[in-house]
Design a protein around this motif. Structure first.
Motif, PDB file in Angstrom:
ATOM      1  N   UNK A   1       0.844  -1.211   0.000  1.00 17.23           N
ATOM      2  CA  UNK A   1       0.000   0.000   0.000  1.00 17.23           C
ATOM      3  C   UNK A   1       0.878   1.260   0.000  1.00 17.23           C
ATOM      4  N   UNK A   2       1.967   1.220   0.770  1.00 17.31           N
ATOM      5  CA  UNK A   2       2.884   2.386   0.802  1.00 17.31           C
ATOM      6  C   UNK A   2       3.467   2.641  -0.578  1.00 17.31           C
ATOM      7  N   UNK A   3       3.802   1.554  -1.283  1.00 16.10           N
ATOM      8  CA  UNK A   3       4.352   1.686  -2.632  1.00 16.10           C
ATOM      9  C   UNK A   3       3.337   2.386  -3.543  1.00 16.10           C
ATOM     10  N   UNK A   4       2.071   1.967  -3.473  1.00 14.73           N
ATOM     11  CA  UNK A   4       1.021   2.559  -4.318  1.00 14.73           C
ATOM     12  C   UNK A   4       0.757   4.022  -3.952  1.00 14.73           C
ATOM     13  N   UNK A   5       0.820   4.339  -2.636  1.00 14.07           N
ATOM     14  CA  UNK A   5       0.567   5.718  -2.188  1.00 14.07           C
ATOM     15  C   UNK A   5       1.625   6.673  -2.758  1.00 14.07           C
ATOM     16  N   UNK A   6       2.852   6.161  -2.926  1.00 18.52           N
ATOM     17  CA  UNK A   6       3.946   7.021  -3.403  1.00 18.52           C
ATOM     18  C   UNK A   6       4.046   7.112  -4.919  1.00 18.52           C
ATOM     19  N   UNK A   7       3.118   6.477  -5.618  1.00 16.70           N
ATOM     20  CA  UNK A   7       3.117   6.587  -7.087  1.00 16.70           C
ATOM     21  C   UNK A   7       2.616   7.980  -7.480  1.00 16.70           C
ATOM     22  N   UNK A   8       3.148   8.555  -8.576  1.00 21.98           N
ATOM     23  CA  UNK A   8       2.749   9.918  -8.979  1.00 21.98           C
ATOM     24  C   UNK A   8       1.229  10.094  -9.085  1.00 21.98           C
ATOM     25  N   UNK A   9       0.535   9.111  -9.693  1.00 23.67           N
ATOM     26  CA  UNK A   9      -0.913   9.200  -9.886  1.00 23.67           C
ATOM     27  C   UNK A   9      -1.635   9.325  -8.538  1.00 23.67           C
ATOM     28  N   UNK A  10      -1.168   8.558  -7.553  1.00 23.11           N
ATOM     29  CA  UNK A  10      -1.805   8.567  -6.220  1.00 23.11           C
ATOM     30  C   UNK A  10      -1.531   9.891  -5.528  1.00 23.11           C
ATOM     31  N   UNK A  11      -0.313  10.436  -5.701  1.00 21.60           N
ATOM     32  CA  UNK A  11       0.033  11.711  -5.058  1.00 21.60           C
ATOM     33  C   UNK A  11      -0.803  12.847  -5.629  1.00 21.60           C
ATOM     34  N   UNK A  12      -0.977  12.830  -6.984  1.00 20.94           N
ATOM     35  CA  UNK A  12      -1.788  13.868  -7.635  1.00 20.94           C
ATOM     36  C   UNK A  12      -3.201  13.855  -7.064  1.00 20.94           C
ATOM     37  N   UNK A  13      -3.745  12.645  -6.846  1.00 18.75           N
ATOM     38  CA  UNK A  13      -5.126  12.497  -6.357  1.00 18.75           C
ATOM     39  C   UNK A  13      -5.227  12.660  -4.839  1.00 18.75           C
ATOM     40  N   UNK A  14      -4.063  12.741  -4.187  1.00 18.97           N
ATOM     41  CA  UNK A  14      -4.066  12.932  -2.727  1.00 18.97           C
ATOM     42  C   UNK A  14      -4.482  11.695  -1.952  1.00 18.97           C
ATOM     43  N   UNK A  15      -4.204  10.507  -2.518  1.00 14.17           N
ATOM     44  CA  UNK A  15      -4.602   9.259  -1.845  1.00 14.17           C
ATOM     45  C   UNK A  15      -3.688   8.960  -0.647  1.00 14.17           C
ATOM     46  N   UNK A  16      -4.290   8.473   0.423  1.00 15.69           N
ATOM     47  CA  UNK A  16      -3.552   8.038   1.622  1.00 15.69           C
ATOM     48  C   UNK A  16      -3.548   6.498   1.633  1.00 15.69           C
ATOM     49  N   UNK A  17      -2.743   5.840   2.541  1.00 10.36           N
ATOM     50  CA  UNK A  17      -2.684   4.358   2.549  1.00 10.36           C
ATOM     51  C   UNK A  17      -4.055   3.691   2.685  1.00 10.36           C
ATOM     52  N   UNK A  18      -4.985   4.313   3.417  1.00  7.68           N
ATOM     53  CA  UNK A  18      -6.315   3.731   3.614  1.00  7.68           C
ATOM     54  C   UNK A  18      -7.086   3.567   2.316  1.00  7.68           C
ATOM     55  N   UNK A  19      -6.706   4.361   1.326  1.00  8.35           N
ATOM     56  CA  UNK A  19      -7.374   4.281   0.015  1.00  8.35           C
ATOM     57  C   UNK A  19      -7.192   2.890  -0.599  1.00  8.35           C
ATOM     58  N   UNK A  20      -6.046   2.267  -0.292  1.00 13.19           N
ATOM     59  CA  UNK A  20      -5.721   0.976  -0.902  1.00 13.19           C
ATOM     60  C   UNK A  20      -6.023  -0.212   0.032  1.00 13.19           C
ATOM     61  N   UNK A  21      -6.797   0.075   1.084  1.00 14.37           N
ATOM     62  CA  UNK A  21      -7.213  -1.024   1.972  1.00 14.37           C
ATOM     63  C   UNK A  21      -8.651  -1.397   1.655  1.00 14.37           C
ATOM     64  N   UNK A  22      -8.946  -2.697   1.612  1.00 18.00           N
ATOM     65  CA  UNK A  22     -10.330  -3.121   1.348  1.00 18.00           C
ATOM     66  C   UNK A  22     -11.116  -3.253   2.654  1.00 18.00           C
ATOM     67  N   UNK A  23     -10.479  -2.860   3.766  1.00 25.00           N
ATOM     68  CA  UNK A  23     -11.167  -2.984   5.057  1.00 25.00           C
ATOM     69  C   UNK A  23     -11.743  -1.653   5.557  1.00 25.00           C
ATOM     70  N   UNK A  24     -11.384  -0.540   4.901  1.00 22.00           N
ATOM     71  CA  UNK A  24     -11.908   0.762   5.355  1.00 22.00           C
ATOM     72  C   UNK A  24     -12.581   1.500   4.195  1.00 22.00           C
ATOM     73  N   UNK A  25     -13.508   2.380   4.539  1.00 21.36           N
ATOM     74  CA  UNK A  25     -14.225   3.139   3.501  1.00 21.36           C
ATOM     75  C   UNK A  25     -13.251   4.067   2.793  1.00 21.36           C
TER      76      UNK A  25
END
Length: 946
Positions: free
Chosen positions: A714-738
């Motif tokens: 999840x940390x790897x995905x959060x640090x991708x340019x696309x995720x940074x532009x969208x302002x995604x946090x680690x919780x975005x890539x968890x299937x256990x939280x909204x």
């Protein structure tokens, strides 16, 4: 002709379930067929998810449309066609019953027959005097009166009340209305008057006078009527009173003690059931044990004072009533809350724990009143019990549980039954004592019990004993001679519970059935393997087809037909690499055949590790069947504990050593089995129990979350340019939280359709199609793969994919190293077998930094493993031990035992015949000792490997 040929075999065409690659399989009917192959090659997919699933689906299709309406339609397995399929019974390992009321006896139904035996042929004895109970018919009583009271004046009485308190005004009035004139109260005959009553606080004996007569003057008709009336009013009980001597004799239609007058109900099978209110002990409700407060946990440190928290459940002093009450008690004994607990007199301690007989006087300053205040104090133990009973929350239960221990029920002494049921005997044993016998001893008892019966009892018991003997013999045939009928199902291993169900199936004598078994040899010593194979052949010879998913060499050689699935596991498996007879297989060149031929083998190390010279020693271990043994575990070595099933291996390692170490390092609440002392615990710095329990109980748990690698992904995905532009946090890539998950299925990827009394059916979510995440989250990609694609990768694919990511690779690589390259990163933990769960745990431990002073405990890690998988696993354990750690394995597999640096052989037999240490040392030293059964098989294995 074609039809006739088809009848003689089961044909599967185009099976594509899970990783099966459109395979065609042929299985001869009425044969013993072994399906083998590497772990994850597709054996279970063929046996359980194709053959068993289709058999179950066809069974449900025979139900009426109305019944199917409630069940729903079962999905057809992904297969073109299956012919020749009989009704299917699956005997898996996962269905062990965890109910504390379930025992070997109830599962096999032997206990039901035993209950019937005691109800119909048992002899009742009084629990007051120990005398044999007697019962009288009306004719017996009339005969006793006419012969025993010649020339005497007698009263015939109907006992109404026996030694009970009460005023009984209504009873007297009821008797008066029925026309009775006299009543005997506490030995004195009185006329019944209106409003008559007794002292309600005293115990009374009350009998109504039915008739009085001079025996020789009375007609037989009147005597018979009077006896019948007395029996009716006295509910089967009658008293004959000699007027001159005032001596009364009781006679009962029911079983009665001739001296004390205690009577029993007529025996019925449910009186001997600990699961029935009729038979269960009233104190423990048929469990055999009770929960009680463990004072060592309530007051662990007696040097502390109560003010500073000596009584753990209360904690440190608070301005509350309970502390005021304790303070008031202590002041009576010239102590206070700051007195060290060990210096408080025992009388005061008893009052604090169990309550005070008098009301406690509270200091008026504390409660700001002008007058003295008195209050009852029930004690800390009662306070804890009240919390346990009244607080239903999980947190409340967990809080109270830490101060609880279990103890043998003081009333029934662990026998589970009430006094009455325990008082029936056959050949000097009550039903619990018989159910406590090892199956071997039970067989012996059953063979000779008829010699100790009356002719009448023998006649009644004949058929029942025949049924019991047959079923007991089946248990012996599957190698369970060391168990007893009272052994709780919850304490059985997967292999044991499977073999019990196998014995039950042999006992049912069904024919033309397809049985599918999942590794029945688990937990079985080589010595007992032959008996198991014989049982399976017996099942086949009755006219059934037996399919066994198995890796055991003896089982393969004894089979009529072998199907080898492979060549490797996961995506590289799912093909039929061989099908035919064992003889034909030896000529093929599959991985399995190479091991059977000796072309491949697990080599014995050229020299054994010397260890680090330190030890952990247990003295006087005597839990279960251990016979006060002293055991030495040399550290820095690969130690294997072996011995026949039931010899005491698990008791020694899992029930004694592991809880001792867990208490020392982690303050575990699990109590070790009894032992005298332990030495050398400080020579290690932690203990890791790598067992086969599931890595998670919900489908949300998976290898990625368990090993912790999912956080790094999840940390790897959060640090991708696309995720940074969208302002995604680690919780975005968890299937256990909204946030990033699919809300239609809550991140599950599927929806569960409840099927009432059939297993729930899971269907993919129609919104995310099983991907678990919403569209926006899936748009973030690494090397063209979304987070859902990563979770769908096998471990082997993930190792290649993340080869340049140092934070992720080591954790995934260890999963590959333990032979789990074929499972998916996001595979639900509920779909993993016990062996796979164990290896995920092992990989997680491998990925951690170890200090070289860790002790690892593994219980039968070869469960579900092919020869090749065992080689990979042992390489991993070798690496762990080479780093200075100690590995203790409980195992029967000779390929593991021969690789040990130190073997501890327990035995010689199972159950009561085991529990001693036969030999210790290197495998070569064990063979030279010639003690027990392991030596013979180990010698063969070492010879083959040299």
């Amino acid at each position: 002709m074609e039809m006739e040929r088809e009848d003689k075999k089961i044909n599967v065409w185009g099976a594509r379930v899970h990783n099966l690659k459109n395979i065609d399989v042929e299985i001869p009917r009425n044969s013993l067929t072994v399906i083998t192959g590497l772990s994850g090659s597709g054996k279970s997919s063929l046996a359980f998810d194709t053959l068993f699933a289709e058999g179950q689906r066809r069974y449900i299709e025979t139900f009426s449309a109305y019944a199917r309406n409630f069940l729903g339609n079962m999905e057809r397995p992904d297969v073109d066609k299956i012919t020749g399929l009989s009704p299917v019974i699956s005997i898996e390992q996962k269905t062990t019953n965890r109910n504390p009321r379930s025992t070997v006896g109830t599962t096999t139904e032997i206990y039901d027959y035993l209950r019937l035996l005691y109800a119909r042929a048992g002899t009742a004895y009084s629990y007051v005097t120990g005398e044999k109970m007697v019962k009288f018919t009306e004719e017996n009583v009339i005969e006793m009166i006419t012969h025993g009271y010649v020339g005497k004046r007698i009263y015939i009485l109907a006992p109404l009340i026996r030694n009970r308190k009460g005023h009984y005004r209504e009873l007297f009035e009821s008797m008066r209305r029925k026309g009775y004139i006299y009543i005997r109260v506490d030995g004195e005959i009185k006329e019944i008057t209106r409003g008559m009553k007794t002292d309600r606080y005293k115990n009374h004996n009350i009998e109504v006078v039915v008739d009085k007569m001079l025996v020789e003057d009375v007609s037989h008709e009147r005597l018979t009527k009077s006896v019948q009336e007395a029996m009716k009013q006295g509910d089967g009980l009658i008293m004959v009173l000699d007027k001159d001597s005032d001596e009364g004799k009781l006679f009962s239609k029911r079983l009665m003690c001739p001296t004390s007058g205690v009577s029993y109900k007529d025996p019925a099978p449910n009186i001997f059931s600990f699961n029935s209110p009729e038979g269960a002990c009233t104190r423990c409700k048929g469990l055999g044990y009770v929960s009680e407060i463990d004072l060592k946990r309530v007051i662990p440190d007696a040097k502390m004072n109560i003010h500073d928290g000596a009584i753990v459940p209360l904690g440190k002093y608070k301005n509350q009533m309970i502390f005021w009450q304790i303070d008031a008690i202590l002041r009576k004994y010239d102590c206070d809350l700051k007195t060290p607990f060990k210096d408080i007199p025992q009388e005061a301690v008893d009052e604090i724990l169990y309550g005070s007989l008098e009301n406690v006087k509270i200091d008026r300053k504390l409660i700001h009143t002008s007058s003295d205040y008195f209050v009852a104090f029930d004690g800390i133990v009662k306070y804890l019990q009240t919390v346990m009973e009244s607080d239903d929350s999980a947190a409340g239960k967990k809080w109270a549980d830490q101060f609880l221990g279990t103890a043998v029920c003081p009333e029934c002494k662990g026998q589970r039954l009430n006094q009455e049921a325990r008082s029936y005997r056959i050949w000097d044993k009550n039903i619990t004592e018989v159910a406590d016998l090892d199956i071997n001893d039970l067989k012996e008892w059953l063979e000779h019990v008829e010699e100790h019966m009356e002719p009448q009892q023998r006649k009644i018991a004949g058929e029942i004993l025949k049924e019991i003997r047959t079923r007991v013999n089946f248990l012996l045939e599957v190698g369970l001679d060391y168990l007893s009928l009272n052994r709780q199902s919850a304490t059985l291993s997967g292999g044991e519970s499977q073999r019990i169900r196998l014995a039950t199936q042999i006992g049912s004598q069904l024919v033309n059935v397809l049985y599918i078994l999942d590794e029945p040899s688990i937990g079985l010593h080589q010595r007992d393997n032959d008996r198991l194979i014989r049982s399976l052949k017996e099942l086949r010879d009755l006219g059934n087809t037996v399919i066994v998913v198995e890796h055991d060499e003896d089982m393969m050689r004894a089979a009529d037909w072998i199907i080898d699935i492979g060549p490797k596991a996961g995506r590289k498996g799912g093909e039929v690499v061989f099908q035919g007879t064992p003889k034909e297989m030896l000529k093929s060149h599959t991985i399995t055949a190479d091991y059977l031929n000796g072309d491949r083998r697990i080599d014995v190390p050229s020299e054994r590790r010397k260890g680090n010279g330190k030890h952990i020693r247990i003295f006087g271990a005597r839990g279960n069947n251990l016979k006060h043994v002293d055991v030495d575990f040399p550290l820095g070595k690969l130690i294997v504990v072996t011995g026949v099933s039931g010899s005491g291996k698990s008791t020694l390692v899992n029930e004694t050593l592991q809880p001792i170490l867990s208490q020392h390092f982690y303050r575990s609440l699990k109590k070790p089995m009894p032992y005298d002392r332990v030495e050398g615990v400080d020579n290690i710095d932690k203990v890791v129990n790598v067992d086969q329990s599931p890595i998670g109980r919900t489908p949300r748990s998976n290898p990625a979350t368990y090993t912790g690698v999912f956080s790094d992904i999840r940390s790897l995905f959060v640090n991708l340019p696309e995720a940074k532009i969208r302002g995604y946090k680690p919780g975005r890539f968890s299937f256990n939280v909204k946030g990033g998950r699919c809300e239609a299925c809550g991140g599950n990827g599927y929806k569960t359709i409840e099927m009432n009394f059939l297993p729930d059916v899971m269907i993919p979510c129609e919104v995310c199609h099983g991907k678990r995440y919403n569209r926006e989250t899936l748009e973030v990609r690494f090397k063209g793969k979304s987070i859902a694609d990563v979770l769908d990768m096998t471990i082997n694919q993930a190792v290649e994919f993340f080869e340049n990511i140092p934070s992720i690779l080591p954790k995934i690589k260890t999963l590959q190293d333990v032979g789990l390259g074929y499972i998916k990163l996001g595979q639900s933990s509920t779909t993993l077998s016990g062996g796979e769960s164990q290896r995920v745990k092992l990989a997680t431990e491998l990925a951690k930094r170890d200090t070289g002073r860790t002790l690892y405990i593994l219980d039968e890690p070869t469960t579900g493993l092919h020869f090749e998988d065992i080689r990979i696993l042992m390489d991993v354990l070798r690496r762990l031990t080479d780093r200075g750690n100690t590995v203790i394995i409980i195992e029967h597999n000779m390929d593991v035992i021969k690789l040990a640096d130190h073997v501890i052989d327990v035995g010689p037999e199972g159950g009561r015949g085991g529990g001693t240490i036969l030999a210790t040392g290197t495998p070569e030293e064990i063979v030279r000792s010639r003690q027990g059964y392991t030596t013979k098989y180990l010698a063969k294995s070492l010879k083959r490997s040299s």
